[in-house]
Enzyme design. Structure first.
Site, short mmCIF file in Angstrom:
data_model
loop_
_atom_site.label_atom_id
_atom_site.label_comp_id
_atom_site.label_asym_id
_atom_site.label_seq_id
_atom_site.Cartn_x
_atom_site.Cartn_y
_atom_site.Cartn_z
CB SER A 119 50.48 31.29 22.45
OG SER A 119 50.54 29.91 22.56
CG HIS A 140 47.61 34.99 20.76
ND1 HIS A 140 48.43 35.54 21.71
CD2 HIS A 140 47.31 33.75 21.21
CE1 HIS A 140 48.61 34.67 22.69
NE2 HIS A 140 47.93 33.58 22.42
CD GLU A 152 49.31 39.39 21.79
OE1 GLU A 152 50.21 40.05 22.28
OE2 GLU A 152 49.35 38.14 21.77
CG ASN A 190 51.90 34.17 25.64
OD1 ASN A 190 51.39 34.23 26.74
ND2 ASN A 190 51.37 33.48 24.66
N1 3HC Z 1 29.90 33.75 27.86
C1 3HC Z 1 29.81 35.04 28.17
N2 3HC Z 1 30.18 35.57 29.37
C2 3HC Z 1 30.66 34.73 30.28
C3 3HC Z 1 30.80 33.36 30.02
C4 3HC Z 1 30.39 32.88 28.75
N3 3HC Z 1 30.50 31.60 28.42
N4 3HC Z 1 31.33 32.77 31.11
C5 3HC Z 1 31.52 33.74 32.01
N5 3HC Z 1 31.11 34.92 31.52
C6 3HC Z 1 31.19 36.24 32.17
C7 3HC Z 1 30.46 36.26 33.50
O1 3HC Z 1 29.09 36.52 33.31
C8 3HC Z 1 31.15 37.38 34.22
O2 3HC Z 1 30.67 38.62 33.70
P1 3HC Z 1 30.30 39.86 34.68
O3 3HC Z 1 31.60 40.24 35.33
O4 3HC Z 1 29.77 40.90 33.76
O5 3HC Z 1 29.31 39.30 35.63
C9 3HC Z 1 32.60 37.25 33.76
O6 3HC Z 1 32.53 36.53 32.51
C10 3HC Z 1 33.47 36.47 34.74
O7 3HC Z 1 32.95 35.13 34.88
P2 3HC Z 1 32.85 34.30 36.26
O8 3HC Z 1 32.12 35.13 37.31
O9 3HC Z 1 32.30 32.97 35.93
O10 3HC Z 1 34.29 34.02 36.69
P3 3HC Z 1 35.32 34.85 37.52
O11 3HC Z 1 34.85 36.19 37.91
O12 3HC Z 1 35.79 33.91 38.55
O13 3HC Z 1 36.46 35.04 36.41
C11 3HC Z 1 38.04 34.45 34.79
C12 3HC Z 1 36.97 33.95 35.72
C13 3HC Z 1 37.43 35.30 33.69
C14 3HC Z 1 38.72 33.22 34.17
C15 3HC Z 1 39.05 35.31 35.62
O14 3HC Z 1 39.51 34.59 36.72
C16 3HC Z 1 40.22 35.78 34.80
O15 3HC Z 1 40.11 36.73 34.04
N6 3HC Z 1 41.39 35.08 34.95
C17 3HC Z 1 42.57 35.36 34.18
C18 3HC Z 1 42.43 34.74 32.83
C19 3HC Z 1 43.61 35.01 31.94
O16 3HC Z 1 44.58 35.64 32.29
N7 3HC Z 1 43.54 34.52 30.71
C20 3HC Z 1 44.56 34.63 29.75
C21 3HC Z 1 45.41 33.41 29.80
S1 3HC Z 1 46.81 33.57 28.72
C22 3HC Z 1 46.22 33.08 27.22
O17 3HC Z 1 45.10 32.69 27.05
C23 3HC Z 1 47.18 33.17 26.11
C24 3HC Z 1 47.82 31.85 25.77
O18 3HC Z 1 48.65 32.04 24.65
C25 3HC Z 1 48.62 31.26 26.89
#
Ligand code: 3HC
Length: 282
Positions: A119, A140, A152, A190
């Site tokens: 990252s 990424h 990315e 990032n």
């Molecule tokens: N396979 C397929 N789909 C899945 C799944 C899996 N294993 N797990 C969950 N899903 C789907 C669900 O079915 C749901 O789909 P729908 O909207 O069509 O019903 C969707 O994903 C959301 O799942 P949940 O209902 O379980 O969870 P939430 O609605 O609470 O969302 C979250 C959880 C997706 C983590 C959300 O809170 C979110 O997007 N948070 C922000 C995450 C983020 O910003 N990530 C990036 C971090 S930075 C990074 O990674 C970069 C690094 O370099 C730091």
């Protein structure tokens, strides 16, 4: 070149997610961990995530079984010998990553593309230890990998057009939307996310607002799925600190200077969800 077999180095949070997405998209995947205990933990995470996908109607039980059958777990780097692309997702340590790239260069066939999921670290440096810098780029992914639609692609000054084209087709075949960034600290996401997260910690540190109000403001005022402090807990405070330090080290831009509170929370082991406590308790 058609990619058929994918290698993933590391089966931690990101490596297991990348493995899952590749296997669910029809690729044979070899995933490697350093020992059997970590490998089993990673494979368990993949199964649990796919089961969640089944229960949410994202894939059928048959598709899950077929995807799991396409995954081969290993503790040997030599098993990457037949891969067309290998994605490195080991710890964010440049020396370790350079060692991995040198080994991959020795083991994989000459046509294989070597990608890093870093990252913040310099991909050009990883390319420099291989004899195929034109076939090295950044891929990424975002956590949770099966859910987040972005990929990315990071192009170094040495990456060829052909490599970018093959990698783009591969990324699209995983169902991801591609953006292209230069090999500069933080790439696109990032570079914007880290100063925002650090500012949220500064707000808390200076008593500007409570953690609940900071998170609620962003969630409801900007329609983000999580507020910044919840997101910090989700990503891992150690990971964010590591990325911020790497970016500050290269750019010396005060926007990337980590606040004392973040550094002290990491020292205290309050890393977020993974340790049961960060800004919040889990
Ligand atoms: N396979 C397929 N789909 C899945 C799944 C899996 N294993 N797990 C969950 N899903 C789907 C669900 O079915 C749901 O789909 P729908 O909207 O069509 O019903 C969707 O994903 C959301 O799942 P949940 O209902 O379980 O969870 P939430 O609605 O609470 O969302 C979250 C959880 C997706 C983590 C959300 O809170 C979110 O997007 N948070 C922000 C995450 C983020 O910003 N990530 C990036 C971090 S930075 C990074 O990674 C970069 C690094 O370099 C730091």
């Amino acid at each position: 070149m058609d990619i058929k077999k994918v290698g993933v180095v590391g089966c931690g949070l990101m490596g297991s997610g990348i493995t899952e997405v590749c296997a669910r998209s029809g690729y044979e995947v070899v995933v490697r961990e350093v020992n059997d205990e970590l490998l089993q933990k990673g494979l368990g995470r993949i199964k649990a995530s796919m089961s969640k996908g089944v229960s949410r109607g994202k894939l059928t039980q048959e598709e899950m079984d077929a995807a799991l059958a396409r995954i081969k777990g290993t503790t040997s780097m030599e098993d990457f010998a037949g891969c067309d692309i290998v994605i490195e997702a080991v710890i964010e340590n440049l020396d370790v990553k350079k060692q991995v790239f040198a080994e991959l260069d020795r083991i994989t066939p000459p046509h294989a593309i070597l990608a890093s999921n870093t990252s913040s670290l310099c991909i050009t440096e990883m390319a420099s230890v291989t004899n195929r810098p034109d076939k090295v780029l950044g891929l990424h992914f975002f956590n949770p990998v099966p859910v987040m639609p972005l990929l990315e692609m990071v192009r170094t000054i040495l990456t060829s057009d052909e490599t970018m084209e093959i990698a783009r087709k591969f990324g699209e075949s995983l169902g991801k939307t591609i953006v292209v960034a230069k090999d500069a600290p933080g790439f696109i996401v990032n570079a914007l996310l880290v100063p925002y997260l650090l500012d949220a910690v500064r707000m808390l540190e200076t008593g500007y607002a409570t953690k609940e109000d900071i998170d609620t403001a962003i969630k409801l005022g900007l329609n983000h799925p999580m507020g910044p402090l919840t997101l910090l807990d989700f990503i891992g405070l150690d990971t964010v600190l590591y990325i911020a330090d790497a970016m500050y080290e290269e750019l010396k831009d005060p926007r990337y200077a980590a606040p004392s509170l973040l550094r002290r929370m990491v020292i205290a082991g309050k890393l977020g969800r993974k340790t049961g406590e960060g800004f919040y308790k889990y």
